[in-house]
Design a protein around this motif. Structure first.
Motif, PDB file in Angstrom:
ATOM      1  N   ALA A 145       0.833  -1.204   0.000  1.00 45.74           N
ATOM      2  CA  ALA A 145       0.000   0.000   0.000  1.00 45.74           C
ATOM      3  C   ALA A 145       0.869   1.256   0.000  1.00 45.74           C
ATOM      4  CB  ALA A 145      -0.941   0.007   1.202  1.00 45.74           C
ATOM      5  N   GLU A 146       1.928   1.265   0.791  1.00 48.90           N
ATOM      6  CA  GLU A 146       2.825   2.423   0.832  1.00 48.90           C
ATOM      7  C   GLU A 146       3.520   2.619  -0.511  1.00 48.90           C
ATOM      8  OE1 GLU A 146       4.317   2.608   5.456  1.00 48.90           O
ATOM      9  OE2 GLU A 146       5.109   1.031   4.166  1.00 48.90           O
ATOM     10  N   ALA A 147       3.939   1.508  -1.131  1.00 50.25           N
ATOM     11  CA  ALA A 147       4.616   1.606  -2.427  1.00 50.25           C
ATOM     12  C   ALA A 147       3.666   2.114  -3.496  1.00 50.25           C
ATOM     13  CB  ALA A 147       5.182   0.247  -2.818  1.00 50.25           C
ATOM     14  N   SER A 185       2.223  15.483   0.441  1.00 48.60           N
ATOM     15  CA  SER A 185       3.535  15.075  -0.057  1.00 48.60           C
ATOM     16  C   SER A 185       4.421  16.289  -0.293  1.00 48.60           C
ATOM     17  CB  SER A 185       3.388  14.286  -1.363  1.00 48.60           C
ATOM     18  OG  SER A 185       2.672  13.088  -1.163  1.00 48.60           O
ATOM     19  N   ALA A 186       3.834  17.363  -0.819  1.00 49.65           N
ATOM     20  CA  ALA A 186       4.613  18.586  -1.046  1.00 49.65           C
ATOM     21  C   ALA A 186       5.158  19.129   0.260  1.00 49.65           C
ATOM     22  CB  ALA A 186       3.751  19.634  -1.747  1.00 49.65           C
ATOM     23  N   LEU A 187       4.345  19.098   1.315  1.00 51.00           N
ATOM     24  CA  LEU A 187       4.821  19.541   2.633  1.00 51.00           C
ATOM     25  C   LEU A 187       6.029  18.721   3.063  1.00 51.00           C
ATOM     26  CD1 LEU A 187       4.711  20.927   5.410  1.00 51.00           C
ATOM     27  CD2 LEU A 187       2.929  19.283   6.058  1.00 51.00           C
ATOM     28  N   GLN A 188       5.936  17.409   2.953  1.00 53.89           N
ATOM     29  CA  GLN A 188       7.033  16.541   3.369  1.00 53.89           C
ATOM     30  C   GLN A 188       8.298  16.815   2.557  1.00 53.89           C
ATOM     31  OE1 GLN A 188       4.083  13.047   3.064  1.00 53.89           O
ATOM     32  NE2 GLN A 188       5.633  12.251   4.452  1.00 53.89           N
ATOM     33  N   LEU A 189       8.139  17.010   1.246  1.00 52.99           N
ATOM     34  CA  LEU A 189       9.305  17.249   0.392  1.00 52.99           C
ATOM     35  C   LEU A 189       9.923  18.614   0.633  1.00 52.99           C
ATOM     36  CD1 LEU A 189       7.940  15.703  -2.928  1.00 52.99           C
ATOM     37  CD2 LEU A 189       9.611  14.691  -1.365  1.00 52.99           C
ATOM     38  N   VAL A 190       9.083  19.627   0.832  1.00 51.90           N
ATOM     39  CA  VAL A 190       9.590  20.964   1.120  1.00 51.90           C
ATOM     40  C   VAL A 190      10.402  20.953   2.415  1.00 51.90           C
ATOM     41  CG1 VAL A 190       8.906  23.296   1.824  1.00 51.90           C
ATOM     42  CG2 VAL A 190       7.869  22.240  -0.192  1.00 51.90           C
ATOM     43  N   LYS A 191       9.871  20.297   3.432  1.00 51.25           N
ATOM     44  CA  LYS A 191      10.594  20.233   4.707  1.00 51.25           C
ATOM     45  C   LYS A 191      11.874  19.415   4.576  1.00 51.25           C
ATOM     46  CE  LYS A 191       9.906  22.151   7.602  1.00 51.25           C
ATOM     47  NZ  LYS A 191      10.314  23.570   7.815  1.00 51.25           N
ATOM     48  N   MET A 192      11.888  18.471   3.653  1.00 54.07           N
ATOM     49  CA  MET A 192      13.092  17.682   3.405  1.00 54.07           C
ATOM     50  C   MET A 192      14.229  18.570   2.912  1.00 54.07           C
ATOM     51  SD  MET A 192      13.222  14.133   1.225  1.00 54.07           S
ATOM     52  CE  MET A 192      13.447  14.879  -0.385  1.00 54.07           C
ATOM     53  N   ALA A 300      12.329   7.503 -10.369  1.00 53.06           N
ATOM     54  CA  ALA A 300      13.516   6.801  -9.859  1.00 53.06           C
ATOM     55  C   ALA A 300      14.177   7.595  -8.732  1.00 53.06           C
ATOM     56  CB  ALA A 300      14.510   6.560 -10.996  1.00 53.06           C
ATOM     57  N   ASP A 301      14.228   8.917  -8.884  1.00 51.10           N
ATOM     58  CA  ASP A 301      14.810   9.756  -7.837  1.00 51.10           C
ATOM     59  C   ASP A 301      13.973   9.686  -6.554  1.00 51.10           C
ATOM     60  OD1 ASP A 301      16.844  10.550  -9.518  1.00 51.10           O
ATOM     61  OD2 ASP A 301      15.892  12.453 -10.068  1.00 51.10           O
ATOM     62  N   LEU A 302      12.656   9.741  -6.703  1.00 46.34           N
ATOM     63  CA  LEU A 302      11.774   9.631  -5.547  1.00 46.34           C
ATOM     64  C   LEU A 302      11.956   8.287  -4.853  1.00 46.34           C
ATOM     65  CD1 LEU A 302       9.361  10.399  -3.730  1.00 46.34           C
ATOM     66  CD2 LEU A 302       7.843   9.615  -5.575  1.00 46.34           C
ATOM     67  N   LEU A 303      11.990   7.209  -5.622  1.00 50.70           N
ATOM     68  CA  LEU A 303      12.150   5.881  -5.031  1.00 50.70           C
ATOM     69  C   LEU A 303      13.499   5.740  -4.325  1.00 50.70           C
ATOM     70  CD1 LEU A 303      10.629   3.678  -7.892  1.00 50.70           C
ATOM     71  CD2 LEU A 303       9.577   4.269  -5.698  1.00 50.70           C
ATOM     72  N   ALA A 304      14.530   6.370  -4.861  1.00 52.65           N
ATOM     73  CA  ALA A 304      15.849   6.328  -4.216  1.00 52.65           C
ATOM     74  C   ALA A 304      15.804   7.021  -2.858  1.00 52.65           C
ATOM     75  CB  ALA A 304      16.896   6.971  -5.119  1.00 52.65           C
ATOM     76  N   VAL A 305      15.133   8.171  -2.794  1.00 52.99           N
ATOM     77  CA  VAL A 305      14.972   8.895  -1.529  1.00 52.99           C
ATOM     78  C   VAL A 305      14.177   8.047  -0.536  1.00 52.99           C
ATOM     79  CG1 VAL A 305      13.791  10.869  -0.490  1.00 52.99           C
ATOM     80  CG2 VAL A 305      15.250  11.199  -2.482  1.00 52.99           C
ATOM     81  N   CYS A 306      13.142   7.376  -1.035  1.00 51.41           N
ATOM     82  CA  CYS A 306      12.352   6.498  -0.167  1.00 51.41           C
ATOM     83  C   CYS A 306      13.201   5.348   0.358  1.00 51.41           C
ATOM     84  CB  CYS A 306      11.155   5.937  -0.940  1.00 51.41           C
ATOM     85  SG  CYS A 306       9.919   7.164  -1.396  1.00 51.41           S
ATOM     86  N   GLY A 307      14.033   4.793  -0.509  1.00 48.80           N
ATOM     87  CA  GLY A 307      14.891   3.687  -0.104  1.00 48.80           C
ATOM     88  C   GLY A 307      15.890   4.074   0.968  1.00 48.80           C
ATOM     89  N   ARG A 308      16.235   5.370   1.024  1.00 49.90           N
ATOM     90  CA  ARG A 308      17.153   5.850   2.059  1.00 49.90           C
ATOM     91  C   ARG A 308      16.416   6.288   3.324  1.00 49.90           C
ATOM     92  NH1 ARG A 308      19.697   8.239  -2.574  1.00 49.90           N
ATOM     93  NH2 ARG A 308      18.780  10.296  -2.125  1.00 49.90           N
ATOM     94  N   GLY A 309      15.101   6.120   3.336  1.00 43.29           N
ATOM     95  CA  GLY A 309      14.317   6.451   4.523  1.00 43.29           C
ATOM     96  C   GLY A 309      14.036   7.932   4.701  1.00 43.29           C
ATOM     97  N   PHE A 311      11.753   9.726   2.889  1.00 36.49           N
ATOM     98  CA  PHE A 311      10.365  10.061   2.587  1.00 36.49           C
ATOM     99  C   PHE A 311       9.505   8.815   2.735  1.00 36.49           C
ATOM    100  CE2 PHE A 311       6.665  10.318  -0.150  1.00 36.49           C
ATOM    101  CZ  PHE A 311       6.175  11.584   0.101  1.00 36.49           C
ATOM    102  N   ARG A 312       8.323   9.004   3.319  1.00 36.38           N
ATOM    103  CA  ARG A 312       7.358   7.909   3.422  1.00 36.38           C
ATOM    104  C   ARG A 312       5.969   8.510   3.261  1.00 36.38           C
ATOM    105  NH1 ARG A 312       9.346   3.312   5.627  1.00 36.38           N
ATOM    106  NH2 ARG A 312       7.950   1.509   5.455  1.00 36.38           N
TER     107      ARG A 312
END
Length: 348
Positions: A145-147, A185-192, A300-309, A311-312
């Motif tokens: 579900a998360e993926a 999601s935009a909030l999470q990415l902006v804060k990232m 691919a860039d988003l998934l890489a960031v997710c893989g590094r923990g 973003f969720r």
């Protein structure tokens, strides 16, 4: 003929046109991957397709759903990136692969672009056969579900925040309509990035939850949003506005921007004919940027960031396949805070 379960539209209207029944199994073609779908997700476009689908070329019956994740069942013998049994997530955008935009890696601008769940059958079914280029390995530590939740809203937000707005740590960003998956999601990415983020909502609970997730301020949408932003920024205004509401918020969005600021829009749920306010735009040299979904490279860039923990996605609720009508009602209520997920049991 072999069949599978699917959620599909038989017409346009309300939930009475949304059927859960059997449909023919997809036939995998060369270069495609047959995926056993384990989870899907809902987006506002699912409601749009149910209600009318006006302006989107499609044929009924149409299987719903853009988001999907599952396991590879069949794949070409020569495929090197994917293997049978691998857990994967599907990118739902199908480009032609030949036009000038596809050739430069911008297939979301493809002149013949099709989206699963809009133009062609989507992900709310037991099995889907999609081009191998649209299938990506799931990030480690994610459930299905998360993926699946990554495939539309976070990818849309990624393109808006990074590719279009180029948000920098020193920026301040105003995000309208917190609670929806793109805005959240935009909030999470902006804060990232380390930038400041201000959000809006009429719902006090959503504002409180956004603050708990790191928002620097949460503004009641019923207030004078531009005035509130000016107070928060010492009269300067924000560098970036992220919005998918459209007409209802456009005047406030433009007034909230600093000179030379940029507004990125990906939707128009309240209407698509706002006053242009051209004088403000050219005197203040504002940049208006349209954005839709995201490219394979961005995914691919988003998934890489997710893989590094880093973003969720936030899951609002999980519904069983059989409860699709209740899930659509939840989406239509606008009460959700994050993604509404649909889980699929083992195929009978």
């Amino acid at each position: 003929m072999a069949s599978m379960r699917a959620v599909f539209l038989t017409g346009h209207g309300g939930n009475e046109v949304v059927a859960l029944d059997r449909r023919p199994m997809p036939v995998r073609g060369p270069g495609e991957v047959l995926v056993r779908i384990r989870a899907a997700g809902l987006n506002r476009v699912d409601l749009y397709m149910r209600d009318s689908g006006a302006g989107i070329t499609h044929r009924l019956p149409l299987v719903m759903g853009l988001d999907g994740a599952g396991e590879v069942v069949e794949v070409d013998a020569g495929e090197r990136r994917l293997a049978r049994g691998q857990k994967v997530v599907i990118h739902p955008g199908l480009g032609c692969g030949r036009c000038e935009f596809c050739a430069r890696g911008e297939h979301v601008l493809c002149t013949a672009m099709q989206f699963m769940g809009e133009h062609v059958d989507g992900t709310l079914r037991d099995y889907a056969s999609v081009p191998a280029q649209n299938v990506f390995p799931m990030p480690e530590g994610y459930d299905f579900a998360e993926a699946a939740a990554l495939a539309t809203a976070p990818l849309t937000a990624w393109r808006m925040v990074f590719t279009k707005a180029n948000v920098r740590p020193q920026d301040s960003v105003l995000i309208f309509g917190i609670g929806g998956s793109v805005s959240l999601s935009a909030l999470q990415l902006v804060k990232m990035t380390g930038a400041r983020a201000f959000v809006t909502s009429r719902d006090a609970e959503k504002r409180a939850r956004a603050l708990a997730l790191g928002a620097d301020a949460a503004i009641d949408s019923a207030a004078d949003v531009a005035r509130e932003v000016m107070a928060l920024t010492g009269g300067r205004g924000v560098d970036v506005v992220i919005e998918n509401v459209g007409e209802a918020v456009w005047p406030a969005a433009l007034r909230a921007l600093v000179r030379g600021g940029r507004i990125v829009t990906c939707g128009a749920t309240s209407g698509d004919q706002p006053a242009a306010d051209l004088r403000r735009m050219f005197i203040r040299q504002l940049q208006v940027l349209g954005s839709t979904h995201g490219t394979f490279s961005e995914f691919a860039d988003l998934l890489a960031v997710c893989g590094r923990g880093q973003f969720r996605p936030h899951i609002d609720s999980r519904f069983a396949f059989d409860d699709i009508h209740a899930a659509l009602d939840r989406l239509a209520s606008s009460a959700q805070f994050g993604k509404i997920a649909i889980t699929l049991p083992d195929a009978p």
